[in-house]
Design a protein around this motif. Sequence first.
Motif, PDB file in Angstrom:
ATOM      1  N   LEU A  46      -3.773  -0.059   4.269  1.00 36.67           N
ATOM      2  CA  LEU A  46      -3.857   1.261   3.655  1.00 36.67           C
ATOM      3  C   LEU A  46      -3.926   2.354   4.713  1.00 36.67           C
ATOM      4  O   LEU A  46      -3.337   3.424   4.553  1.00 36.67           O
ATOM      5  CB  LEU A  46      -5.060   1.335   2.723  1.00 36.67           C
ATOM      6  CG  LEU A  46      -5.277   2.660   1.996  1.00 36.67           C
ATOM      7  CD1 LEU A  46      -4.046   3.043   1.180  1.00 36.67           C
ATOM      8  CD2 LEU A  46      -6.515   2.593   1.099  1.00 36.67           C
ATOM      9  N   LYS A  81       0.809  -1.218   0.000  1.00 33.42           N
ATOM     10  CA  LYS A  81       0.000   0.000   0.000  1.00 33.42           C
ATOM     11  C   LYS A  81       0.843   1.270   0.000  1.00 33.42           C
ATOM     12  O   LYS A  81       0.368   2.335  -0.407  1.00 33.42           O
ATOM     13  CB  LYS A  81      -0.948  -0.001   1.201  1.00 33.42           C
ATOM     14  CG  LYS A  81      -2.057  -1.037   1.134  1.00 33.42           C
ATOM     15  CD  LYS A  81      -3.020  -0.783  -0.014  1.00 33.42           C
ATOM     16  CE  LYS A  81      -4.221  -1.725   0.035  1.00 33.42           C
ATOM     17  NZ  LYS A  81      -5.149  -1.498  -1.094  1.00 33.42           N
ATOM     18  N   SER A  96     -10.275   1.529   4.719  1.00 31.53           N
ATOM     19  CA  SER A  96      -9.164   0.580   4.713  1.00 31.53           C
ATOM     20  C   SER A  96      -9.490  -0.687   5.488  1.00 31.53           C
ATOM     21  O   SER A  96     -10.218  -0.659   6.479  1.00 31.53           O
ATOM     22  CB  SER A  96      -7.928   1.245   5.332  1.00 31.53           C
ATOM     23  OG  SER A  96      -6.868   0.322   5.488  1.00 31.53           O
ATOM     24  N   ASN A 119      -8.403   6.303  -2.071  1.00 29.85           N
ATOM     25  CA  ASN A 119      -9.045   5.248  -2.862  1.00 29.85           C
ATOM     26  C   ASN A 119     -10.458   5.615  -3.301  1.00 29.85           C
ATOM     27  O   ASN A 119     -11.258   4.748  -3.627  1.00 29.85           O
ATOM     28  CB  ASN A 119      -9.044   3.912  -2.111  1.00 29.85           C
ATOM     29  CG  ASN A 119      -9.612   4.017  -0.702  1.00 29.85           C
ATOM     30  OD1 ASN A 119      -9.824   5.107  -0.166  1.00 29.85           O
ATOM     31  ND2 ASN A 119      -9.865   2.874  -0.090  1.00 29.85           N
TER      32      ASN A 119
END
Length: 428
Positions: free
Chosen positions: A153, A126, A149, A221
């Motif tokens: 992450l 990550k 996450s 993300n």
Amino acid sequence: MAVQTVAPGTTVDLGPASGLSCRECGESFPLGPIFACELCFGPLEVAYELPSGDPEELRKRIEAGPANIWRYAPLLPVPADVAEKPNLNPGWTPLVKADNLARELGVEPGKLFVKDDSGNPTHSFKDRVVAQAIEAARAFGFTTLSCSSTGNLAGAVGAAAARAGFRSCVFIPHDLEQGKVVMAGVYGGDLVAIEGNYDDVNRFCSELIGDPLGEGWGFVNVNLRPYYGEGSKTLAYEICEQLGWVIPDQLVIPIASGSQLTKIDKGLQELIKLGLVEDKPYKIFGAQAEGCSPVSVAFKAGHDVVKPQKPNTIAKSLAIGNPADGPYVLDIARRTGGAVEDVNDEQVVDAIKLLARTEGIFAETAGGVTVGVTRKLVEAGLIDPALTTVVLNTGDGLKTLDAVADSSQATATIRPSLDAFRDAGLAH
């Protein structure tokens, strides 16, 4: 949805990145913090003006670069001076020739490799994707970094934000492994546990990004996803360079959202287009845990649609029941002649211990999934034991100690004497 846009007249310097393109309909968009096509709601990809000219010169330029992902800056959405900015500088992790593991699996010596990404700054792959997202966040003027996450992450965002001078606020499921909770919280940012699984966390973040509360926030993300995902391409670049600028015949890649697998394929295709590697067939295999295997189920059933599942597995870093890139994973597995397979939790634990015992690599549960699936694919005759195979280990086993704690205790407890050592049957 409230979407932060780049101020008019602002120049966005993300190196060779020329814009965004819809993966579904091909519509083009300028660089900005957007992640879905306005016409068809398909996912957006970074489009490039990649280097042209002599491939050998580009190889030399890359090889002369730093021993991290920024050696590939000419192929990534980052400014040319990225290596001079405060970043965790991940990448250039070992590609381990795994002959001991190969013997156990029935693979020819010299043909099996483990790409061990546990050596990154926060001990998972990550760090690669977050390093990319940080550069986009700088370009778009964000002040807070965030993410949903399954653990790795969150730690990567917390660490990268601390180094780069951003505030961080990350969101995790409430029942994560304690090691990942500690690693996400130690960097001083805000860590918020949400009651529910990863898909519940992700839905919450999607609501927050469309609310005034999320103004100035870069969700690595979500609204930074097109740039964030490009970090996984560097795994493909490194593997090929470490093999002598050769594409491996077979790759086994874990599936959570599916983005890593799709970006590795994209990276391989870019290397071919640039002439940095010879064009040749390769097979990509996806690996899931049985307790969260929506892509594997769809592959085996011959479906093009991935039906969401409620996760129930010790492999929590892969526990995404509704993987965004699932359909694209199916396409790549079928296009390359690969497959998507799964293993149960017991097989995951066995595979973690097998990799540790044979190669001295302590993988987290996701690595147990890839090794376990590799063993299953070899036994089924789907992986050719005579061809070069690369298996990905994406994280450190110290993050998921609970998975192997019960079966990894002291061999014996003895008095401090030679007689006691001898009596315990250890003197051999």
